[in-house]
Design a protein around this motif. Structure first.
Motif, short mmCIF file in Angstrom:
data_model
loop_
_atom_site.label_atom_id
_atom_site.label_comp_id
_atom_site.label_asym_id
_atom_site.label_seq_id
_atom_site.Cartn_x
_atom_site.Cartn_y
_atom_site.Cartn_z
N CYS A 114 0.66 -1.13 -0.10
CA CYS A 114 0.01 0.17 0.10
C CYS A 114 0.92 1.13 -0.02
O CYS A 114 0.48 2.37 -0.50
N LYS A 122 -4.07 -0.44 -5.65
CA LYS A 122 -3.72 -1.64 -4.69
C LYS A 122 -5.08 -1.94 -4.16
O LYS A 122 -5.87 -1.31 -3.55
N VAL A 160 -3.19 -0.17 5.79
CA VAL A 160 -4.11 -0.63 4.68
C VAL A 160 -5.44 0.25 4.50
O VAL A 160 -5.91 0.45 3.52
N ALA A 164 -4.99 1.76 1.12
CA ALA A 164 -5.62 0.56 0.00
C ALA A 164 -6.88 1.41 -0.90
O ALA A 164 -7.72 2.09 -0.33
#
Length: 380
Positions: A114, A122, A160, A164
């Motif tokens: 990430c 991602k 994340v 992400a």
């Protein structure tokens, strides 16, 4: 579209490895994407499941297992060096490929993926209930090291959640644990649909999984202690390997169940084993999905599972294609197992419905969800 998957290694016979291989092959062969698999520690390990020649496999030689040759604090220093090697080699490979999408999972280097600066979107797959990821993984640590480990997990999940472009959960329950707007639920696929199913006439039951705390086979032995008193003619076969194997053998001996329970190594061609059995049992404490439930179902074997977080409740319709048992209720699971043993027609009808319900997870039903996500996320 160039798609990169990142994983430690495809070396073990397991559900994650099977599903990952199937998805890579499908994306390359059916959708004709330019698909890459980047591993860190494949080395000379053969792939446990056939990988399509259209999938390009690159190993970046970051062997994290080497750190366990050393004691603390040197282990931390070796790990830092391997981390540095992973990041350097990973960055070089990504710069060469220049992918549109990079996909990782919450078990492995999700934070590194990430934070990598590149054009690629991602996607992080959550392969386990978020609150259980990395917990009870079988590694023994002292209190201080475990604290550091937990902090690292928390930090990784925080990155994340911030960076992400999408989180993909396997179940509705796990998706609810991610407090995000960019989350999606896409179940696992099963590419091998059985042509023939079990006759469900044998006095045999089967359980499959890693012999770890998560999978709960110690609980299953407690269950079978009750079942064997009522139905000694039934035998239980457990297929798996892991750090709890010796403990499980000791427990079987303690309960004098040597003639009732056998533990076997993992079987690559497990479908023939399913067809030899009449009941499948999943005693897990928690799951990421429970792919083995669908594998049993496609072979027409009714399933009995603890209603653990998460997965079984998404797959099993209680009383229709199997039974869901309150998590940890040993007596209730034993009762339902005996019920299926004693009712041939109900067992066979559940097996028939189980086979039909497994079709929901065929690639042609699940993979279009991935294709839609890829197209939407690249356009955005």
């Amino acid at each position: 579209m160039k798609i990169v998957y990142v994983h430690d290694a495809l070396a073990r016979i397991g559900g994650l490895e099977r599903v990952l291989t199937d998805k890579l092959n499908y994306l390359a062969e059916v959708y004709n994407h330019d698909v890459y698999l980047i591993t860190a520690a494949q080395g000379s390990h053969p792939h446990p499941f056939p990988l399509s020649p259209k999938v390009k496999h690159i190993d970046i030689d970051a062997r994290y297992q080497i750190q366990y040759q050393y004691k603390y604090p040197k282990r931390l220093w070796v790990r830092w060096q391997i981390n540095k090697r992973f990041k350097t080699n990973f960055k070089k490979v990504i710069e060469t490929i220049n992918p549109d999408i990079i996909i990782g999972n919450t078990y492995y280097k999700a934070d590194v993926i990430c934070q990598l600066k590149c054009k690629a979107k991602k996607i992080i797959e959550s392969h386990c209930a978020k609150s259980y990821t990395g917990k009870n993984d079988g590694t023994k640590r002292n209190a201080f090291i475990q604290l550091i480990y937990n902090i690292q997990l928390w930090h990784s999940n925080r990155i994340v959640q911030k960076k992400a472009n999408a989180i993909v959960a396997l179940t509705q329950g796990d998706a609810q644990e991610w407090n995000l707007s960019n989350k999606f639920v896409i179940p696992n696929i099963i590419t091998q649909i059985a042509d023939t199913t079990s006759k469900l006439t044998s006095h045999d039951a089967i359980a499959i999984g890693r012999l770890t705390y998560q999978k709960g086979f110690d609980r299953l032995i407690d269950v079978w202690k009750i079942v064997s008193l009522k139905h000694p003619e039934y035998k239980l076969s457990i297929y798996g390997a892991g750090e709890m194997e010796n403990m499980l053998h000791d427990k079987i001996i303690k309960y004098e169940l040597e003639n009732h329970i056998k533990i076997y190594p993992p079987a690559q061609y497990i479908y023939e084993k399913f067809k030899e059995n009449s009941i499948f049992i999943l005693p897990s404490r928690y799951e990421g999905f429970g792919l083995v439930l669908i594998e049993a179902m496609t072979n027409g074997v009714p399933c009995i599972s603890f209603d653990c977080p998460y997965g079984p409740s998404d797959i099993i319709k209680d009383g229709e294609n199997g039974f869901l048992i309150p998590n940890g209720d040993i007596q209730a699971m034993a009762d339902k197992i005996c019920y299926l043993m004693e009712n041939d027609e109900i067992r066979k009808e559940m097996g028939r419905k189980a086979h039909l319900s497994a079709m929901r997870y065929a690639p042609e039903n699940i993979m279009p969800m991935w294709e839609k996500l890829f197209n939407e996320i690249v356009k955005s």
